[in-house]
Design a protein around this motif. Structure first.
Motif, PDB file in Angstrom:
ATOM      1  N   GLY A  37       5.992  15.866  -4.988  1.00  0.00           N
ATOM      2  CA  GLY A  37       6.378  14.498  -4.660  1.00  0.00           C
ATOM      3  C   GLY A  37       5.603  13.943  -3.483  1.00  0.00           C
ATOM      4  N   ALA A  38       5.504  12.629  -3.447  1.00  0.00           N
ATOM      5  CA  ALA A  38       4.786  11.960  -2.366  1.00  0.00           C
ATOM      6  C   ALA A  38       5.477  10.655  -2.006  1.00  0.00           C
ATOM      7  CB  ALA A  38       3.344  11.703  -2.772  1.00  0.00           C
ATOM      8  N   PHE A  39       6.779  10.577  -2.255  1.00  0.00           N
ATOM      9  CA  PHE A  39       7.559   9.386  -1.931  1.00  0.00           C
ATOM     10  C   PHE A  39       7.002   8.134  -2.600  1.00  0.00           C
ATOM     11  CE2 PHE A  39       7.912  12.290   1.704  1.00  0.00           C
ATOM     12  CZ  PHE A  39       9.257  12.589   1.586  1.00  0.00           C
ATOM     13  N   GLY A  40       6.444   8.282  -3.789  1.00  0.00           N
ATOM     14  CA  GLY A  40       5.938   7.141  -4.543  1.00  0.00           C
ATOM     15  C   GLY A  40       4.495   6.782  -4.266  1.00  0.00           C
ATOM     16  N   ASN A  41       3.878   7.403  -3.265  1.00  0.00           N
ATOM     17  CA  ASN A  41       2.512   7.027  -2.905  1.00  0.00           C
ATOM     18  C   ASN A  41       1.463   7.522  -3.887  1.00  0.00           C
ATOM     19  OD1 ASN A  41       3.099   5.519  -0.651  1.00  0.00           O
ATOM     20  ND2 ASN A  41       3.100   7.280   0.700  1.00  0.00           N
ATOM     21  N   THR A  72      -3.928   8.282   8.533  1.00  0.00           N
ATOM     22  CA  THR A  72      -4.567   7.133   7.887  1.00  0.00           C
ATOM     23  C   THR A  72      -3.932   6.852   6.533  1.00  0.00           C
ATOM     24  OG1 THR A  72      -6.640   7.678   8.994  1.00  0.00           O
ATOM     25  CG2 THR A  72      -6.768   6.175   7.124  1.00  0.00           C
ATOM     26  N   GLY A  73      -3.678   7.904   5.770  1.00  0.00           N
ATOM     27  CA  GLY A  73      -3.050   7.736   4.465  1.00  0.00           C
ATOM     28  C   GLY A  73      -1.671   7.105   4.566  1.00  0.00           C
ATOM     29  N   MET A  74      -0.884   7.537   5.536  1.00  0.00           N
ATOM     30  CA  MET A  74       0.453   6.976   5.711  1.00  0.00           C
ATOM     31  C   MET A  74       0.382   5.533   6.204  1.00  0.00           C
ATOM     32  SD  MET A  74       2.558   9.145   4.612  1.00  0.00           S
ATOM     33  CE  MET A  74       4.149   8.670   5.228  1.00  0.00           C
ATOM     34  N   HIS A  75      -0.629   5.224   6.999  1.00  0.00           N
ATOM     35  CA  HIS A  75      -0.782   3.853   7.486  1.00  0.00           C
ATOM     36  C   HIS A  75      -1.201   2.912   6.348  1.00  0.00           C
ATOM     37  CE1 HIS A  75      -1.434   0.639  10.337  1.00  0.00           C
ATOM     38  NE2 HIS A  75      -2.635   0.444   9.829  1.00  0.00           N
ATOM     39  N   MET A  76      -2.108   3.366   5.498  1.00  0.00           N
ATOM     40  CA  MET A  76      -2.585   2.531   4.393  1.00  0.00           C
ATOM     41  C   MET A  76      -1.521   2.329   3.323  1.00  0.00           C
ATOM     42  SD  MET A  76      -6.468   3.925   3.834  1.00  0.00           S
ATOM     43  CE  MET A  76      -6.675   3.056   2.300  1.00  0.00           C
ATOM     44  N   PHE A  77      -0.772   3.371   3.025  1.00  0.00           N
ATOM     45  CA  PHE A  77       0.170   3.332   1.902  1.00  0.00           C
ATOM     46  C   PHE A  77       1.594   3.572   2.378  1.00  0.00           C
ATOM     47  CE2 PHE A  77      -3.837   5.236   0.304  1.00  0.00           C
ATOM     48  CZ  PHE A  77      -4.276   4.140  -0.390  1.00  0.00           C
ATOM     49  N   ARG A  78       2.002   2.848   3.384  1.00  0.00           N
ATOM     50  CA  ARG A  78       3.322   3.103   3.970  1.00  0.00           C
ATOM     51  C   ARG A  78       4.446   2.643   3.059  1.00  0.00           C
ATOM     52  NH1 ARG A  78       3.609   1.183   9.387  1.00  0.00           N
ATOM     53  NH2 ARG A  78       1.382   1.139   9.416  1.00  0.00           N
ATOM     54  N   GLY A  79       5.556   3.325   3.212  1.00  0.00           N
ATOM     55  CA  GLY A  79       6.771   2.942   2.505  1.00  0.00           C
ATOM     56  C   GLY A  79       6.823   3.413   1.070  1.00  0.00           C
ATOM     57  N   ARG A  80       8.012   3.477   0.570  1.00  0.00           N
ATOM     58  CA  ARG A  80       8.225   3.849  -0.821  1.00  0.00           C
ATOM     59  C   ARG A  80       8.102   2.628  -1.712  1.00  0.00           C
ATOM     60  NH1 ARG A  80      13.098   8.153  -1.343  1.00  0.00           N
ATOM     61  NH2 ARG A  80      12.353   9.607   0.208  1.00  0.00           N
ATOM     62  N   LEU A  81       7.825   2.892  -2.971  1.00  0.00           N
ATOM     63  CA  LEU A  81       7.856   1.819  -3.952  1.00  0.00           C
ATOM     64  C   LEU A  81       9.309   1.411  -4.174  1.00  0.00           C
ATOM     65  CD1 LEU A  81       5.318   3.211  -6.550  1.00  0.00           C
ATOM     66  CD2 LEU A  81       4.959   1.335  -4.969  1.00  0.00           C
ATOM     67  N   PRO A  82       9.560   0.169  -4.561  1.00  0.00           N
ATOM     68  CA  PRO A  82      10.942  -0.253  -4.819  1.00  0.00           C
ATOM     69  C   PRO A  82      11.571   0.594  -5.923  1.00  0.00           C
ATOM     70  CG  PRO A  82       9.445  -2.124  -4.882  1.00  0.00           C
ATOM     71  CD  PRO A  82       8.603  -0.899  -4.769  1.00  0.00           C
ATOM     72  N   TYR A  83      12.811   0.936  -5.743  1.00  0.00           N
ATOM     73  CA  TYR A  83      13.525   1.751  -6.716  1.00  0.00           C
ATOM     74  C   TYR A  83      14.659   0.923  -7.295  1.00  0.00           C
ATOM     75  CZ  TYR A  83      16.133   5.578  -8.757  1.00  0.00           C
ATOM     76  OH  TYR A  83      16.790   6.394  -9.634  1.00  0.00           O
TER      77      TYR A  83
END
Length: 85
Positions: A37-41, A72-83
């Protein structure tokens, strides 16, 4: 073209790269390792960087590699996708 990417949605990545390069989908081979898993990223967001790399490789005619550190990866793709339920 061979594309190596950490993604959970290989079919979507194949479609995005083929569309960007205006090539048939069967000319794009996507390879990924088994991953967790990657929290949706890694569902669709990884397709952005993979498509950019594929476009660059197509333009220069050589392999292109992009490695992001965790910050950098967390900064670019922050947050989960809407569920949605």
């Amino acid at each position: 073209m061979d594309v190596y990417c950490c993604t959970q949605c290989v079919d979507f990545l194949n479609q995005q790269v083929a569309s960007c390069l205006a090539r048939p989908r069967n000319s794009i081979n996507v390879f990924t390792r088994r991953l967790g898993g990657a929290f949706g990223n890694k569902i669709v967001r990884s397709a952005q960087t993979a498509t950019i790399c594929a476009l660059c490789a197509h333009k220069v005619g050589r392999p292109v590699r992009l490695c992001l550190d965790m910050e950098t990866g967390m900064h670019m793709f922050r947050g989960r996708l809407p569920y949605l339920l």
